[in-house]
Design a protein around this motif. Structure first.
Motif, PDB file in Angstrom:
ATOM      1  N   ALA A  49     -18.340 -16.933  40.624  1.00  0.00           N
ATOM      2  CA  ALA A  49     -19.164 -15.880  40.002  1.00  0.00           C
ATOM      3  C   ALA A  49     -19.033 -15.939  38.480  1.00  0.00           C
ATOM      4  O   ALA A  49     -20.031 -15.908  37.750  1.00  0.00           O
ATOM      5  N   GLU A  52     -20.831 -19.068  36.967  1.00  0.00           N
ATOM      6  CA  GLU A  52     -22.287 -18.932  36.882  1.00  0.00           C
ATOM      7  C   GLU A  52     -22.694 -18.013  35.730  1.00  0.00           C
ATOM      8  O   GLU A  52     -23.613 -18.321  34.966  1.00  0.00           O
ATOM      9  N   LEU A  84     -14.040 -15.600  45.050  1.00  0.00           N
ATOM     10  CA  LEU A  84     -15.109 -14.727  44.559  1.00  0.00           C
ATOM     11  C   LEU A  84     -14.582 -13.448  43.931  1.00  0.00           C
ATOM     12  O   LEU A  84     -13.892 -12.664  44.593  1.00  0.00           O
ATOM     13  N   PRO A  86     -16.663 -10.570  42.704  1.00  0.00           N
ATOM     14  CA  PRO A  86     -18.073 -10.166  42.604  1.00  0.00           C
ATOM     15  C   PRO A  86     -18.392  -9.277  41.400  1.00  0.00           C
ATOM     16  O   PRO A  86     -19.569  -9.117  41.049  1.00  0.00           O
ATOM     17  N   TRP A  88     -18.375  -9.909  38.530  1.00  0.00           N
ATOM     18  CA  TRP A  88     -19.029 -10.687  37.469  1.00  0.00           C
ATOM     19  C   TRP A  88     -20.550 -10.663  37.547  1.00  0.00           C
ATOM     20  O   TRP A  88     -21.230 -10.796  36.522  1.00  0.00           O
ATOM     21  N   TYR A  89     -21.108 -10.552  38.758  1.00  0.00           N
ATOM     22  CA  TYR A  89     -22.546 -10.801  38.882  1.00  0.00           C
ATOM     23  C   TYR A  89     -23.425  -9.796  38.121  1.00  0.00           C
ATOM     24  O   TYR A  89     -24.477 -10.159  37.627  1.00  0.00           O
ATOM     25  N   ILE A 118     -24.557 -12.068  47.595  1.00  0.00           N
ATOM     26  CA  ILE A 118     -23.460 -12.582  46.766  1.00  0.00           C
ATOM     27  C   ILE A 118     -22.902 -13.879  47.343  1.00  0.00           C
ATOM     28  O   ILE A 118     -22.698 -14.859  46.615  1.00  0.00           O
ATOM     29  N   SER A 122     -23.124 -17.570  45.593  1.00  0.00           N
ATOM     30  CA  SER A 122     -21.906 -18.283  45.197  1.00  0.00           C
ATOM     31  C   SER A 122     -21.889 -19.707  45.782  1.00  0.00           C
ATOM     32  O   SER A 122     -21.524 -20.658  45.098  1.00  0.00           O
TER      33      SER A 122
END
Ligand SMILES: [Zn+2]
Length: 333
Positions: A49, A52, A84, A86, A88-89, A118, A122
């Motif tokens: 995450a 990206e 992961l 999450p 960050w997204y 998610i 990923s």
């Protein structure tokens, strides 16, 4: 029979601080060099995450080196696992720092729809980095070890083709995030599961290979090396509630010491193994895979790692990966 599986969480700090070159790329290069020299392999739990988002917002010029390094891992027979965080997204980068979305800190409490988004995103990123549209990692580790409540996230991961989880550390307890892995203390070295990551289910689709821990008196947690690394990692002062929760976590007479090859001294590492070796001598036919954890951001003391690899080799303990032990665990689970 004992085997060790070295896993390294490949990431910067969970609050978005730190640089890829210093906390990920350079320490990982040194670790690869050591493992190659001994002709051994480890599992890199790549936190996709953040990679990206860092790439998308162009916040760290070392992202190209990191992606190249991940391709090299794959090419050279190191195993890649899915890791992961999450939060960050939905992250935003403002005035030189990341503002992450802590409502999405624990993947497992999100809606099924959001978990699917998610997880698919990923895996797609990892496939893009490797340039292999059909690539699927075998193993998963949840951010901050949070794989509770298990059912929905576990189902989504299993449907995609993940087969191994390594998020549990037996005896673990975090009041802040309602993590409780104390039930797992009654389990063996590995187990299959479905609804609850800490409760064996003989027909469960996922295999748990927990991060190895030993319960130790609380004062043993206070070694200088470990405290130094924790200070380094806690970049902001904890607020009152967090500090209270942390205090509650520590107010236990017995505490799970993780098999952490970055934070433990060589004496701690070898005495942890001596205990398992004694247990193994009483029951050598039972298979005992021991998962060790490290973090690229904690990789400082490479001498201890070299010493420990020599210790394992002298004791005849093989170093393996999830890909190599998976079938053996299933056939004896
Ligand atoms: Zn992590």
């Amino acid at each position: 029979m004992i085997e060790c599986i070295f896993t390294v969480d490949y990431e910067i700090y969970g609050n978005g601080k730190g640089a890829l070159r210093e906390l990920v790329y350079e320490p990982a290069e040194k670790l690869i060099e050591i493992f190659r020299k001994h002709n051994l392999r480890f599992v890199a739990f790549v936190e996709v995450a953040e990679l990206e988002m860092i790439e998308r917002k162009g916040t760290d010029a070392a992202i190209g080196l990191v992606k190249e390094q991940i391709r090299n891992f794959h090419r050279d027979g190191f195993e890649l696992g899915l890791h992961l965080h999450p939060q960050w997204y939905n992250g935003e980068y403002e005035n030189g720092r990341w503002l992450l979305d802590y409502d999405e800190y624990n993947l497992c409490i999100l809606s099924r729809e959001r978990i699917v988004q998610i997880v698919d995103r990923s895996i797609a990123y990892l496939r893009g980095v490797l340039g292999e549209s059909g690539y699927m990692p075998l193993s998963f580790r949840a951010g901050n070890w949070l794989f509770q409540p298990t059912r929905t996230a576990g189902d989504v991961l299993a449907e995609r083709g993940i087969k191994v989880d390594s998020s549990v550390f037996k005896g673990g307890l975090q009041h802040q995030h309602k993590l409780d892995y104390r039930f797992a203390l009654r389990n063996g070295y590995y187990w299959t599961f479905r609804d609850y990551v800490d409760i064996p289910d003989p027909v469960g689709p996922l295999l748990e290979l927990p991060i190895y821990t030993q319960m130790v008196p609380f004062w043993k947690m206070l070694t200088i090396k470990r405290i130094g690394l924790q200070r380094k990692g806690s970049s902001a002062a904890l607020d009152g509630k967090k500090r209270l929760n942390r205090l509650l976590d520590y107010l236990r007479l017995w505490y799970p010491l993780k098999f952490d090859f970055c934070r433990m001294t060589i004496n701690e590492l070898s005495s942890m193994l001596e205990r398992v070796i004694r247990e193994d001598q009483k029951n050598p036919s039972s298979y005992k895979p021991l998962v060790a954890i490290g973090h690229t951001k904690d990789l400082i003391d490479f001498d201890s790692i070299e010493h420990f690899l020599s210790f394992l080799s002298e004791r005849g303990i093989p170093v393996s990966t999830f890909e190599r032990v998976y079938q053996k665990c299933l056939s004896s689970a």
